[in-house]
Design a protein around this motif. Structure first.
Motif, PDB file in Angstrom:
ATOM      1  N   LEU A 100     -14.506 -20.396-128.441  1.00  0.00           N
ATOM      2  CA  LEU A 100     -15.853 -20.528-128.439  1.00  0.00           C
ATOM      3  C   LEU A 100     -16.094 -19.828-127.784  1.00  0.00           C
ATOM      4  CD1 LEU A 100     -18.277 -21.772-131.263  1.00  0.00           C
ATOM      5  CD2 LEU A 100     -18.392 -23.613-129.025  1.00  0.00           C
ATOM      6  N   TRP A 101     -16.228 -20.097-126.397  1.00  0.00           N
ATOM      7  CA  TRP A 101     -17.803 -19.356-125.656  1.00  0.00           C
ATOM      8  C   TRP A 101     -17.091 -17.512-125.869  1.00  0.00           C
ATOM      9  CZ3 TRP A 101     -16.174 -20.562-119.207  1.00  0.00           C
ATOM     10  CH2 TRP A 101     -16.822 -19.980-118.617  1.00  0.00           C
ATOM     11  N   SER A 102     -15.732 -17.606-125.707  1.00  0.00           N
ATOM     12  CA  SER A 102     -14.953 -15.525-125.985  1.00  0.00           C
ATOM     13  C   SER A 102     -16.331 -15.536-126.367  1.00  0.00           C
ATOM     14  CB  SER A 102     -14.213 -15.344-125.184  1.00  0.00           C
ATOM     15  OG  SER A 102     -12.785 -16.600-125.122  1.00  0.00           O
ATOM     16  N   ARG A 103     -16.437 -16.167-128.014  1.00  0.00           N
ATOM     17  CA  ARG A 103     -17.059 -15.368-128.719  1.00  0.00           C
ATOM     18  C   ARG A 103     -18.505 -15.470-128.461  1.00  0.00           C
ATOM     19  NH1 ARG A 103     -15.228 -19.610-132.764  1.00  0.00           N
ATOM     20  NH2 ARG A 103     -17.003 -18.883-133.832  1.00  0.00           N
ATOM     21  N   MET A 104     -19.101 -16.445-128.504  1.00  0.00           N
ATOM     22  CA  MET A 104     -20.509 -16.773-127.942  1.00  0.00           C
ATOM     23  C   MET A 104     -20.663 -15.432-126.859  1.00  0.00           C
ATOM     24  SD  MET A 104     -21.837 -18.933-130.143  1.00  0.00           S
ATOM     25  CE  MET A 104     -19.902 -18.706-130.918  1.00  0.00           C
ATOM     26  N   CYS A 105     -19.956 -15.211-125.802  1.00  0.00           N
ATOM     27  CA  CYS A 105     -19.984 -13.769-124.631  1.00  0.00           C
ATOM     28  C   CYS A 105     -19.899 -12.574-125.554  1.00  0.00           C
ATOM     29  CB  CYS A 105     -19.076 -14.320-123.801  1.00  0.00           C
ATOM     30  SG  CYS A 105     -19.904 -15.791-122.179  1.00  0.00           S
ATOM     31  N   ALA A 106     -18.882 -12.479-126.707  1.00  0.00           N
ATOM     32  CA  ALA A 106     -18.786 -11.352-127.628  1.00  0.00           C
ATOM     33  C   ALA A 106     -20.010 -10.843-127.826  1.00  0.00           C
ATOM     34  CB  ALA A 106     -17.730 -11.535-127.911  1.00  0.00           C
ATOM     35  N   ARG A 107     -20.216 -11.508-129.423  1.00  0.00           N
ATOM     36  CA  ARG A 107     -21.358 -11.648-129.532  1.00  0.00           C
ATOM     37  C   ARG A 107     -22.849 -10.808-128.597  1.00  0.00           C
ATOM     38  NH1 ARG A 107     -23.609 -16.974-132.918  1.00  0.00           N
ATOM     39  NH2 ARG A 107     -21.262 -17.341-134.414  1.00  0.00           N
ATOM     40  N   ALA A 108     -22.701 -11.601-127.180  1.00  0.00           N
ATOM     41  CA  ALA A 108     -24.243 -11.038-126.546  1.00  0.00           C
ATOM     42  C   ALA A 108     -23.864  -9.763-125.954  1.00  0.00           C
ATOM     43  CB  ALA A 108     -23.856 -11.996-125.282  1.00  0.00           C
ATOM     44  N   LEU A 109     -22.726  -9.592-125.824  1.00  0.00           N
ATOM     45  CA  LEU A 109     -22.360  -8.099-125.514  1.00  0.00           C
ATOM     46  C   LEU A 109     -22.441  -7.511-126.713  1.00  0.00           C
ATOM     47  CD1 LEU A 109     -19.120  -8.884-122.891  1.00  0.00           C
ATOM     48  CD2 LEU A 109     -20.630  -8.016-122.606  1.00  0.00           C
ATOM     49  N   ALA A 110     -21.878  -8.058-127.868  1.00  0.00           N
ATOM     50  CA  ALA A 110     -22.387  -6.719-128.999  1.00  0.00           C
ATOM     51  C   ALA A 110     -23.285  -6.160-129.721  1.00  0.00           C
ATOM     52  CB  ALA A 110     -21.131  -7.466-130.912  1.00  0.00           C
ATOM     53  N   ALA A 111     -24.486  -7.467-128.578  1.00  0.00           N
ATOM     54  CA  ALA A 111     -26.160  -7.250-129.048  1.00  0.00           C
ATOM     55  C   ALA A 111     -26.861  -5.855-128.324  1.00  0.00           C
ATOM     56  CB  ALA A 111     -26.788  -8.786-128.997  1.00  0.00           C
ATOM     57  N   ALA A 112     -25.615  -6.050-127.250  1.00  0.00           N
ATOM     58  CA  ALA A 112     -26.962  -5.131-126.288  1.00  0.00           C
ATOM     59  C   ALA A 112     -26.388  -3.367-126.524  1.00  0.00           C
ATOM     60  CB  ALA A 112     -26.242  -5.461-125.111  1.00  0.00           C
ATOM     61  N   GLY A 113     -25.358  -3.919-127.141  1.00  0.00           N
ATOM     62  CA  GLY A 113     -24.537  -2.245-127.767  1.00  0.00           C
ATOM     63  C   GLY A 113     -23.230  -1.731-127.426  1.00  0.00           C
ATOM     64  N   ALA A 114     -22.507  -3.494-126.883  1.00  0.00           N
ATOM     65  CA  ALA A 114     -21.338  -3.040-126.704  1.00  0.00           C
ATOM     66  C   ALA A 114     -20.488  -2.718-127.803  1.00  0.00           C
ATOM     67  CB  ALA A 114     -20.898  -4.081-125.151  1.00  0.00           C
ATOM     68  N   THR A 115     -18.915  -2.281-127.555  1.00  0.00           N
ATOM     69  CA  THR A 115     -18.342  -2.121-128.760  1.00  0.00           C
ATOM     70  C   THR A 115     -16.913  -2.368-127.635  1.00  0.00           C
ATOM     71  OG1 THR A 115     -17.537   0.428-128.535  1.00  0.00           O
ATOM     72  CG2 THR A 115     -20.211  -0.076-129.903  1.00  0.00           C
ATOM     73  N   PRO A 116     -16.146  -2.799-128.346  1.00  0.00           N
ATOM     74  CA  PRO A 116     -13.986  -2.201-128.475  1.00  0.00           C
ATOM     75  C   PRO A 116     -14.291  -1.164-127.263  1.00  0.00           C
ATOM     76  CG  PRO A 116     -14.074  -3.230-130.054  1.00  0.00           C
ATOM     77  CD  PRO A 116     -15.446  -1.794-130.208  1.00  0.00           C
ATOM     78  N   ALA A 117     -14.688  -0.027-126.690  1.00  0.00           N
ATOM     79  CA  ALA A 117     -14.761   1.281-126.616  1.00  0.00           C
ATOM     80  C   ALA A 117     -15.251   1.469-125.940  1.00  0.00           C
ATOM     81  CB  ALA A 117     -14.901   2.513-126.913  1.00  0.00           C
ATOM     82  N   SER A 118     -15.949  -0.164-124.894  1.00  0.00           N
ATOM     83  CA  SER A 118     -17.291   0.192-123.560  1.00  0.00           C
ATOM     84  C   SER A 118     -15.891  -0.019-122.585  1.00  0.00           C
ATOM     85  CB  SER A 118     -18.184  -1.358-124.186  1.00  0.00           C
ATOM     86  OG  SER A 118     -18.869  -1.188-125.129  1.00  0.00           O
ATOM     87  N   ILE A 119     -17.003  -0.353-121.301  1.00  0.00           N
ATOM     88  CA  ILE A 119     -16.336  -0.578-120.084  1.00  0.00           C
ATOM     89  C   ILE A 119     -17.262  -1.413-119.460  1.00  0.00           C
ATOM     90  CG2 ILE A 119     -15.525  -0.300-117.845  1.00  0.00           C
ATOM     91  CD1 ILE A 119     -14.170   2.635-119.352  1.00  0.00           C
ATOM     92  N   VAL A 120     -17.087  -2.247-119.590  1.00  0.00           N
ATOM     93  CA  VAL A 120     -17.804  -3.793-118.768  1.00  0.00           C
ATOM     94  C   VAL A 120     -17.420  -4.158-117.247  1.00  0.00           C
ATOM     95  CG1 VAL A 120     -18.343  -5.630-118.912  1.00  0.00           C
ATOM     96  CG2 VAL A 120     -17.930  -4.850-120.751  1.00  0.00           C
ATOM     97  N   HIS A 121     -18.617  -3.529-116.451  1.00  0.00           N
ATOM     98  CA  HIS A 121     -19.178  -4.206-115.124  1.00  0.00           C
ATOM     99  C   HIS A 121     -19.108  -5.134-114.679  1.00  0.00           C
ATOM    100  CE1 HIS A 121     -19.041  -2.863-110.597  1.00  0.00           C
ATOM    101  NE2 HIS A 121     -19.499  -3.634-111.139  1.00  0.00           N
ATOM    102  N   ASN A 122     -18.295  -6.065-114.809  1.00  0.00           N
ATOM    103  CA  ASN A 122     -18.551  -7.220-115.316  1.00  0.00           C
ATOM    104  C   ASN A 122     -19.142  -8.427-113.128  1.00  0.00           C
ATOM    105  OD1 ASN A 122     -19.645 -10.319-115.308  1.00  0.00           O
ATOM    106  ND2 ASN A 122     -17.174 -10.838-115.771  1.00  0.00           N
ATOM    107  N   ALA A 123     -20.440  -7.867-112.767  1.00  0.00           N
ATOM    108  CA  ALA A 123     -20.463  -8.338-111.732  1.00  0.00           C
ATOM    109  C   ALA A 123     -20.814  -9.909-111.088  1.00  0.00           C
ATOM    110  CB  ALA A 123     -21.410  -7.227-110.313  1.00  0.00           C
ATOM    111  N   TYR A 124     -20.420 -10.755-112.290  1.00  0.00           N
ATOM    112  CA  TYR A 124     -21.479 -12.219-111.991  1.00  0.00           C
ATOM    113  C   TYR A 124     -19.801 -12.600-111.294  1.00  0.00           C
ATOM    114  CZ  TYR A 124     -24.765 -12.427-116.235  1.00  0.00           C
ATOM    115  OH  TYR A 124     -25.906 -12.150-116.369  1.00  0.00           O
ATOM    116  N   GLY A 125     -20.304 -13.800-110.329  1.00  0.00           N
ATOM    117  CA  GLY A 125     -19.126 -14.451-109.165  1.00  0.00           C
ATOM    118  C   GLY A 125     -18.651 -14.827-110.671  1.00  0.00           C
ATOM    119  N   TYR A 126     -16.883 -15.205-110.016  1.00  0.00           N
ATOM    120  CA  TYR A 126     -15.747 -15.822-110.604  1.00  0.00           C
ATOM    121  C   TYR A 126     -15.641 -17.221-109.656  1.00  0.00           C
ATOM    122  CZ  TYR A 126     -14.992 -11.714-113.632  1.00  0.00           C
ATOM    123  OH  TYR A 126     -14.365 -10.564-114.941  1.00  0.00           O
TER     124      TYR A 126
END
Ligand code: DLL
Length: 440
Positions: free
Chosen positions: A109-135
């Motif tokens: 569920l969480w993955s889908r909610m974050c995928a929604r957020a990324l798509a809402a920003a215009g991200a697509t399967p072709a996108s490269i996401v530079h993820n600088a939030y702390g792991y």
């Protein structure tokens, strides 16, 4: 849209779905042996989910961060511990860790909610996401990571810090999406400029985990040449992806209310406030398994708004968070949220966007708020003088907040930058050395 059937659902269909899910949630909570929420429901006279409607919500009991602390670590679990596949958490404003748990389905569920957020920003399967939030235990890094994979994009799991290496990765890998805290976006923008790469491939940034104003949005957009969008969430509810802005409107965050029912209530009385009025956000997780929460009081203040959006999503929007209940400063009887000060400071173009508010408590009878800000450059031609800026800021702060705030204009680089974790915007000074060099 990542899930258009859900994100653009007609209002009546959504309400019916929410009602159905609310009934199931209440039944599920009532069935937890020895459950705290079950006991509270029974005390409120609720013995079954059947027959409940959304209009009954205000009479259902709240949950709070204290409940999670009291039940630490696994006291509020609604599934056997063996079904938990991951834990996350936050250090919390009170310094005590808040631990949360996920089943395999919760992670999906969480993955889908974050995928929604990324798509809402215009991200697509072709996108490269530079993820600088702390792991790590923090939900930002792994939440966005899993969302990017769910979307089918390429995620660069760089985490926070080691800024020079981030600059190299951004210039070499040419990501189109940047995800990090707004304060780290500033730091990255500064570092990219210093390295001679002011313009990059980045098209959109998804920034959250700490409060930020539209004034800061404008600064980040100028600095990085991207669309800066807000994302909101909290560990207790799932992490990032509870709500996110769409690139089409970028004027409030669509709440994923098919999974997280949202209310805004009066922070003092707990009674619902009308749409458009700022209130404390309260969330009910409709579909979570490991840690379902009924009417969780977030302490975060925002207003809800229902209106058609150009993006086509029908999900209710929340305004940017204007403050946290416990971040409110009370100075000589005046209530001030740090974000109100930020708005005034960042409207001044001769100032850099980094700032620190110092609450001078050395003499408790004479509480003083000091806004420490940096000039953009050392004495650049055409900029107003230090004393002019200080006095014009002081009068604008007095007009806007009804409070006199001292202003300290410092040389560039004086305010510590946040490389990892959430920015600290307020420091208390109750004695001893000042929290920032150069303050008297
Ligand atoms: O900060 C989850 C998150 C990660 C959200 C990455 C967005 C991006 P916690 O560490 O549990 O979870 O902290 C939650 O942070 O109650 C708010 O006070 C604050 N917060 C989160 N997002 C925003 C935002 C993550 N967009 C607490 N604006 C929340 C203002 C935010 N405050």
């Amino acid at each position: 849209m990542f899930e258009p059937d859900a994100e653009a659902m007609p209002a009546e269909t959504l309400a019916a779905l929410q009602q159905d899910r609310l009934r199931r949630l209440v039944d599920l909570l009532l069935a937890v042996p020895g459950g705290l929420q079950a006991a509270r429901l029974r005390d409120a006279g609720v013995t079954s989910g059947a027959g409940l409607t959304l209009a009954d919500l205000p009479r259902l009991p709240f949950t709070t961060k204290r409940d999670l602390w009291d039940g630490y670590p696994f006291g509020l679990l609604a599934v056997p511990r063996e079904e938990v596949v991951a834990v996350h958490g936050s250090s919390g404003t009170g310094g005590r860790p808040t631990l949360v748990a996920y089943t395999r389905d919760d992670l999906r569920l969480w993955s889908r909610m974050c995928a929604r957020a990324l798509a809402a920003a215009g991200a697509t399967p072709a996108s490269i996401v530079h993820n600088a939030y702390g792991y790590g235990l923090f939900t930002g890094g792994l939440g966005i990571h899993q969302g990017a994979i769910e979307l089918g994009a390429t995620v660069v799991p760089v985490s926070g810090g080691m800024t020079a290496r981030q600059v190299t990765l951004i210039t070499d890998l040419k990501p189109d999406i940047l995800t990090c805290t707004p304060s780290y976006a500033l730091r990255l923008g500064e570092a990219l400029t210093e390295a001679g790469h002011p313009s990059t491939s980045l098209r959109a940034g998804i920034f959250g985990a700490e409060p930020w104003t539209d004034a800061l949005r404008a600064r980040i957009q100028d600095l990085l040449g991207l669309r800066a969008l807000d994302i909101y969430g909290l560990s207790e509810i799932i992490g990032p992806g509870v709500a996110a802005e769409c690139v089409e409107a970028a004027d409030g965050l669509h709440v994923n209310e098919d999974h997280f029912l949202v209310e805004a209530v009066d922070p003092l009385t707990g009674t619902p406030v009308p749409d458009g009025t700022p209130g404390e956000l309260v969330f009910t997780t409709l579909t979570k398994q490991a840690l379902p929460l009924l009417r969780y009081r977030t302490g975060d203040i925002a207003a809800l708004r229902r209106a058609p959006c150009p993006c086509g999503r029908t999900l209710v929007k929340m305004s940017k968070i204007t403050g946290r209940k416990d971040d409110m400063l009370v100075i000589r009887g005046v209530n001030v949220y740090p974000s109100e000060v930020e708005r005034v400071l960042l409207a001044e173009p001769a100032l850099a966007p980094d700032y620190l508010l110092v609450l001078d408590e050395r003499d408790p009878a004479q509480l003083r708020l000091l806004a420490c800000v940096e000039r953009v450059t050392n004495g650049a031609a055409g900029l107003p003088s230090v004393t002019d800026i200080e006095s014009s800021l002081q009068s604008r702060l007095r007009e806007t907040l009804g409070l006199s705030v001292a202003v300290a204009l410092l040389p560039p680089g004086s305010i510590p930058r946040t490389e990892v974790g959430k920015a600290v915007r307020v420091r208390r000074w109750s004695g001893g050395e000042p929290p920032l060099a150069g303050l008297a």
